[in-house]
Enzyme design. Sequence first.
Site, PDB file in Angstrom:
ATOM      1  N   ASP A 206       1.023  -1.249  -0.106  1.00 45.38           N
ATOM      2  CA  ASP A 206       0.053   0.041   0.085  1.00 45.38           C
ATOM      3  C   ASP A 206       0.728   1.369   0.030  1.00 45.38           C
ATOM      4  O   ASP A 206       1.919   1.332   0.780  1.00 45.38           O
ATOM      5  CB  ASP A 206      -1.004   0.302   1.168  1.00 45.38           C
ATOM      6  CG  ASP A 206      -2.120   1.020   1.180  1.00 45.38           C
ATOM      7  OD1 ASP A 206      -2.921   0.573   0.963  1.00 45.38           O
ATOM      8  OD2 ASP A 206      -1.548   2.058   1.449  1.00 45.38           O
ATOM      9  N   ASN A 214      -1.924  12.999  -3.925  1.00 40.51           N
ATOM     10  CA  ASN A 214      -3.100  13.473  -4.681  1.00 40.51           C
ATOM     11  C   ASN A 214      -3.502  14.823  -4.364  1.00 40.51           C
ATOM     12  O   ASN A 214      -3.473  15.676  -5.317  1.00 40.51           O
ATOM     13  CB  ASN A 214      -4.337  12.570  -4.572  1.00 40.51           C
ATOM     14  CG  ASN A 214      -4.225  11.473  -5.345  1.00 40.51           C
ATOM     15  OD1 ASN A 214      -3.619  11.381  -6.453  1.00 40.51           O
ATOM     16  ND2 ASN A 214      -4.955  10.244  -5.015  1.00 40.51           N
ATOM     17  N   HIS A 219      -4.486  14.415  -9.245  1.00 34.95           N
ATOM     18  CA  HIS A 219      -4.792  13.327  -9.494  1.00 34.95           C
ATOM     19  C   HIS A 219      -3.911  12.562 -10.722  1.00 34.95           C
ATOM     20  O   HIS A 219      -3.731  11.533 -10.736  1.00 34.95           O
ATOM     21  CB  HIS A 219      -6.262  12.934  -9.612  1.00 34.95           C
ATOM     22  CG  HIS A 219      -6.837  12.584  -8.518  1.00 34.95           C
ATOM     23  ND1 HIS A 219      -7.632  13.285  -7.569  1.00 34.95           N
ATOM     24  CD2 HIS A 219      -7.363  11.100  -7.979  1.00 34.95           C
ATOM     25  CE1 HIS A 219      -8.295  12.481  -6.703  1.00 34.95           C
ATOM     26  NE2 HIS A 219      -8.149  11.395  -6.877  1.00 34.95           N
ATOM     27  N   ASP A 223      -1.777   9.581 -10.760  1.00 30.55           N
ATOM     28  CA  ASP A 223      -1.978   8.269 -11.833  1.00 30.55           C
ATOM     29  C   ASP A 223      -0.683   7.871 -12.220  1.00 30.55           C
ATOM     30  O   ASP A 223      -0.227   6.723 -12.272  1.00 30.55           O
ATOM     31  CB  ASP A 223      -2.757   8.666 -12.856  1.00 30.55           C
ATOM     32  CG  ASP A 223      -4.188   8.701 -12.548  1.00 30.55           C
ATOM     33  OD1 ASP A 223      -4.642   8.180 -11.380  1.00 30.55           O
ATOM     34  OD2 ASP A 223      -5.205   9.145 -13.204  1.00 30.55           O
ATOM     35  N   GLU A 250      -4.849   2.060  -4.357  1.00 29.25           N
ATOM     36  CA  GLU A 250      -3.357   2.506  -4.355  1.00 29.25           C
ATOM     37  C   GLU A 250      -2.709   1.169  -3.693  1.00 29.25           C
ATOM     38  O   GLU A 250      -1.601   1.350  -3.042  1.00 29.25           O
ATOM     39  CB  GLU A 250      -2.901   3.926  -3.839  1.00 29.25           C
ATOM     40  CG  GLU A 250      -3.814   4.295  -2.604  1.00 29.25           C
ATOM     41  CD  GLU A 250      -3.700   3.389  -1.492  1.00 29.25           C
ATOM     42  OE1 GLU A 250      -4.474   2.579  -1.087  1.00 29.25           O
ATOM     43  OE2 GLU A 250      -2.720   4.078  -0.698  1.00 29.25           O
TER      44      GLU A 250
END
Length: 332
Positions: A206, A214, A219, A223, A250
């Site tokens: 994780d 973010n 965002h 990505d 994530e």
Amino acid sequence: MRILIVDDSRHVHRQLQVFLAAGGYSDLAFVSSAADAFELLGLSGGDASAGSDVDLILMDIEMADLQGIEATRRIKSAPDFADVPVVMVTADTSPESLGAAFEAGAVDYINKPIHKVELLARVRSLLNLRREILIRKEWERNLIELAAKLDVANSELKKANDTLARMASSDGLTGVANRRYFDESMIREWRRATRRSSSIALLMIDIDHFKRYNDTYGHLQGDECLRRVAETLSDLARRAGELLARYGGEEFAIMLPDTNLSCAVQVAEQAVAAISALDLPHSGAPELGRLSISVGVALRTASLNEGHESLIRDADDALYLAKKKGRNRFEI
Ligand code: GH3
Ligand code: MG
Ligand code: MG
Ligand code: MG
Ligand code: MG
């Protein structure tokens, strides 16, 4: 249907025209020599495509320039005319002469003086045969074309199927296996490991404080970060049977069948180090310094008593512990 008459006698031309017209044949071409016949058929050198199509040839044997038998041999040896029937029209019906004519490729002969009934009967049956051959050739051409199209369609279909299968099993953002594929693989591997009483290790991975990432970078940058992490982790699950998947937003998972705890721990260590080595800035988490991951490691010997869920639960618990202990680490 076109008939070519090759004869050096004008009288024979006229007679054949009258007889054939009576039988309903009007598409007639008359030439008086073998040379003119070759010219008309496009066989006298030069442009072969200039030759005209004929469906039946009535050929005199006795001619001034070249004998009909020799002319027949030459016409029949041209691929375009190999299956155009040639009928000798001759007063010479000696076995030698007829034998040579058939050997040259003639299919039949008609006696001179010409009898209308005999002429029309032969012409009709040969043109019928010719028509059937042309239809069959057309069919063959169509079949070959169709087979080629089918070939193309088949390979397109196969490509599309492969693409669909790949799309259905991979994650659109990162290109690694998706959750669905992971779940299917886990069930399959667990069943296999149960039969062999072997172990499966699982790493739950994780990204640390990714919400803040973010919030800080947006965002789209988030990505891109997920893609970099996926790419980096994919180097750690390269052996047959090993699988890296995007497990959730994530979160990633690495499944390692047929392994022991120390090997699994080694992979977890490498994962934490590799992400740290990317040195991706993460100013939203100043206490970590750069982008990092936390990893939970679990290993279980597969058995019928417990499902693979127990393995996932263990890995989740270990991941929770890694988060609690400060992140950027693995726990067992
Ligand atoms: P922790 O260290 O405890 O894991 O903190 P965290 O912020 O990483 O955990 P949390 O579960 O609170 O937040 C996960 C974030 O991941 C929230 C979500 O917006 C983000 N995320 C999930 N999927 C995607 C994605 O596809 N793209 C981007 N950019 N962000 C995603
Ligand atoms: Mg003659
Ligand atoms: Mg998470
Ligand atoms: Mg979370
Ligand atoms: Mg997180």
